[in-house]
Write a protein that holds these residues in place. Sequence first.
Motif, short mmCIF file in Angstrom:
data_model
loop_
_atom_site.label_atom_id
_atom_site.label_comp_id
_atom_site.label_asym_id
_atom_site.label_seq_id
_atom_site.Cartn_x
_atom_site.Cartn_y
_atom_site.Cartn_z
N GLU A 73 34.51 38.46 38.39
CA GLU A 73 33.91 37.26 38.97
C GLU A 73 34.43 35.97 38.34
O GLU A 73 34.10 34.87 38.82
N SER A 74 35.22 36.08 37.30
CA SER A 74 35.80 34.87 36.70
C SER A 74 37.03 34.39 37.47
O SER A 74 37.46 33.24 37.28
N TYR A 75 37.58 35.24 38.33
CA TYR A 75 38.75 34.87 39.12
C TYR A 75 38.31 34.35 40.48
O TYR A 75 37.30 34.79 41.04
N GLU A 76 39.08 33.43 41.00
CA GLU A 76 38.82 32.93 42.35
C GLU A 76 39.15 34.03 43.37
O GLU A 76 39.89 34.97 43.08
N ALA A 77 38.61 33.86 44.56
CA ALA A 77 38.78 34.89 45.58
C ALA A 77 40.24 35.08 45.96
O ALA A 77 40.66 36.19 46.32
N ASN A 78 41.05 34.00 45.90
CA ASN A 78 42.46 34.10 46.30
C ASN A 78 43.40 34.23 45.12
O ASN A 78 44.62 34.06 45.26
N HIS A 79 42.87 34.52 43.95
CA HIS A 79 43.73 34.67 42.77
C HIS A 79 44.52 35.97 42.89
O HIS A 79 43.99 37.01 43.29
N PRO A 80 45.83 35.93 42.54
CA PRO A 80 46.65 37.15 42.69
C PRO A 80 46.19 38.31 41.80
O PRO A 80 46.46 39.47 42.11
N MET A 81 45.52 38.01 40.68
CA MET A 81 45.07 39.07 39.79
C MET A 81 43.80 39.77 40.31
O MET A 81 43.51 40.90 39.91
N ARG A 82 43.09 39.10 41.17
CA ARG A 82 41.78 39.62 41.57
C ARG A 82 41.91 40.91 42.38
O ARG A 82 41.08 41.82 42.25
N GLY A 83 42.94 41.02 43.20
CA GLY A 83 43.08 42.17 44.08
C GLY A 83 43.14 43.49 43.33
O GLY A 83 42.37 44.42 43.60
N TRP A 84 44.05 43.59 42.36
CA TRP A 84 44.19 44.86 41.67
C TRP A 84 43.02 45.13 40.71
O TRP A 84 42.68 46.29 40.45
N ILE A 85 42.37 44.06 40.22
CA ILE A 85 41.20 44.28 39.37
C ILE A 85 40.05 44.86 40.19
O ILE A 85 39.34 45.78 39.75
N VAL A 86 39.87 44.34 41.42
CA VAL A 86 38.82 44.88 42.29
C VAL A 86 39.11 46.34 42.62
O VAL A 86 38.19 47.19 42.62
N THR A 87 40.36 46.65 42.88
CA THR A 87 40.73 48.04 43.15
C THR A 87 40.48 48.92 41.93
O THR A 87 40.02 50.06 42.04
N SER A 88 40.77 48.38 40.75
CA SER A 88 40.54 49.14 39.52
C SER A 88 39.05 49.44 39.33
O SER A 88 38.68 50.52 38.85
N MET A 89 38.21 48.50 39.72
CA MET A 89 36.77 48.73 39.61
C MET A 89 36.32 49.86 40.54
O MET A 89 35.46 50.68 40.17
N ALA A 90 36.89 49.91 41.73
CA ALA A 90 36.55 51.00 42.66
C ALA A 90 36.99 52.35 42.09
O ALA A 90 36.25 53.34 42.17
N ILE A 91 38.19 52.38 41.50
CA ILE A 91 38.67 53.63 40.91
C ILE A 91 37.77 54.04 39.74
O ILE A 91 37.42 55.22 39.59
N ALA A 92 37.40 53.07 38.91
CA ALA A 92 36.52 53.36 37.78
C ALA A 92 35.18 53.91 38.27
O ALA A 92 34.61 54.83 37.65
N PHE A 93 34.68 53.38 39.38
CA PHE A 93 33.42 53.87 39.92
C PHE A 93 33.51 55.34 40.31
O PHE A 93 32.65 56.16 39.95
N TRP A 94 34.56 55.69 41.06
CA TRP A 94 34.67 57.07 41.53
C TRP A 94 34.91 58.05 40.38
O TRP A 94 34.37 59.17 40.39
N VAL A 95 35.69 57.64 39.39
CA VAL A 95 35.90 58.50 38.23
C VAL A 95 34.59 58.69 37.47
O VAL A 95 34.25 59.81 37.05
N TYR A 96 33.85 57.61 37.33
CA TYR A 96 32.56 57.69 36.62
C TYR A 96 31.59 58.61 37.37
O TYR A 96 30.91 59.44 36.74
N VAL A 97 31.51 58.48 38.68
CA VAL A 97 30.60 59.32 39.46
C VAL A 97 30.97 60.79 39.32
O VAL A 97 30.10 61.66 39.13
N PHE A 98 32.26 61.09 39.38
CA PHE A 98 32.69 62.48 39.26
C PHE A 98 32.34 63.05 37.88
O PHE A 98 31.79 64.16 37.78
#
Length: 512
Positions: free
Chosen positions: A246-271
């Motif tokens: 949430e510290s990155y702006e919505a159009n920041h180039p770094m935000r895309g892969w960080i958001v994807t990383s969070m989704a991956i972390a979620f699924w690994v954690y659930v498993f």
Amino acid sequence: MDPRTQQADQSYESSSNFNPNFNPNFDRSNPSPDHAHDLSSQSTRTNTWVQTPGGPYPQDQNPNYQNFGPNQQPGYFQGPININGYAEDVKGKDPFKDSTYVTERSVMPTPNESSRDSSDLEKEKPATEPHDSHKKDPNQPWMAFGPRLKHFTWAWYTLTMATGGISTLIAVQPHRFPGLITIGAIFYIVNLFFFAILGACMVLRFTKFPGTFKESVTHEREALFLGPFFLSIATIITGTQKYVVESYEANHPMRGWIVTSMAIAFWVYVFMTFCLAIFQYSFLFAKHTYLLTKFMPSWLLPIFPIMLGGTIAAVIAKDQPVGSRMPIIAAGLGCQGLGFTMSIIMYAHYIGRLMQVGYPNREHRGAMFIGVGPPSFTALAFIGMANALEDDFDLQGDGLIDANVLRTLAIVSALFLWVLAMWFFMIAFIAVLHSRPEYFHLGWWAMVFPNSGFIIATINIGNSLKDEVILYVANGLTIAILCMWVFVLYHNIRAVVVQDIMYPGRDEDVED
């Protein structure tokens, strides 16, 4: 005629052959000479009819005789008899209700018992107090830090679990001031530092003392604290969402892969946490026996991490793309349902234990705050996941917008669960005040983490209802929980210095 079909002899002795000297008490197995003539006048045929002597009969022939009436004589037959000495037909009559057959018996009067005369035998203290295994030996020898690492248990991750909860709590404060997010970020970084230090100490323990890893994950008490390790990871994921994503702006180039990383972390954690909930409980069921009279809320810890899958989903879902948002919300709702349902089942045993044997030992009453967690985290997860839905969300595809309906249901459910969490909080609070612990235990951190979830649920309810009073109450509770975090941290450090913990017989690696 075939002898096998020959008619049986139906004759019987005539009355003229009846011996008037017949003695019914005669012993055939040992006849005396005086009674030898009794046998001569009796037939040896097996179907011979023998006259039953008339009554009344002596009582000693009927040891089971019960005198049913005051006008009866002792006799052969059990129960009432008629004037001829034979049993009277009493079918259809209840001898216990018919006054004809019931004799009064003296009954001891009921003693006058007052409330002071009665006592709860389950909670009554013995005349002599047994030795308390929780007492510290005042003469225990000093031990160097190296050997003490053998007793560095999984329960230490309650520290990072609680610190991560504080960082997430600060990030969702409704009334902010300059520097608030900086304070929360400091807690987030400190939590990462604590997590790394604890991980290094655990590695040192397992390498310095071979075999301790297997012992730790199979021990009947320490193994339960594998849960806080995964709960610490959950707080790191939510903290990363709040202070990094949430510290990155919505159009920041770094935000895309960080958001994807969070989704991956979620699924690994659930498993991983789903596997933990299955295999750890399966192992405990097969290898250990736990008495329900010794139930502790720490028995919930193996199911706690999977339940926080719903909390993680509530935090990260709103920033996920629509394509991955709905699967995360669906999985989070299922995880939350599994954890909360198992908690409700455990609550039945928990309340039963409190009713039967009373509070736990004073040294472990801080862990009673674990019961606050399941309804609190479920309440905040319901509201968070409902708010993460798109405004035009239509579940059935029938043109009716379901988002607002689901958000309303989430608020109603959250209020329902919030009061339950408050009840568990007050029960634990009164129990601790009733008999405060004498020594520090790592279970004290349960007075921080579950209560952090309770405050976050309060904030979410206040935001949904747009009630400033609730939000200011949440601010006050946040200050209180910060003070509690400092208080517990101080006693944690002090306990290490004075060797109240990390010492043989003083940690979770021994049976309690």
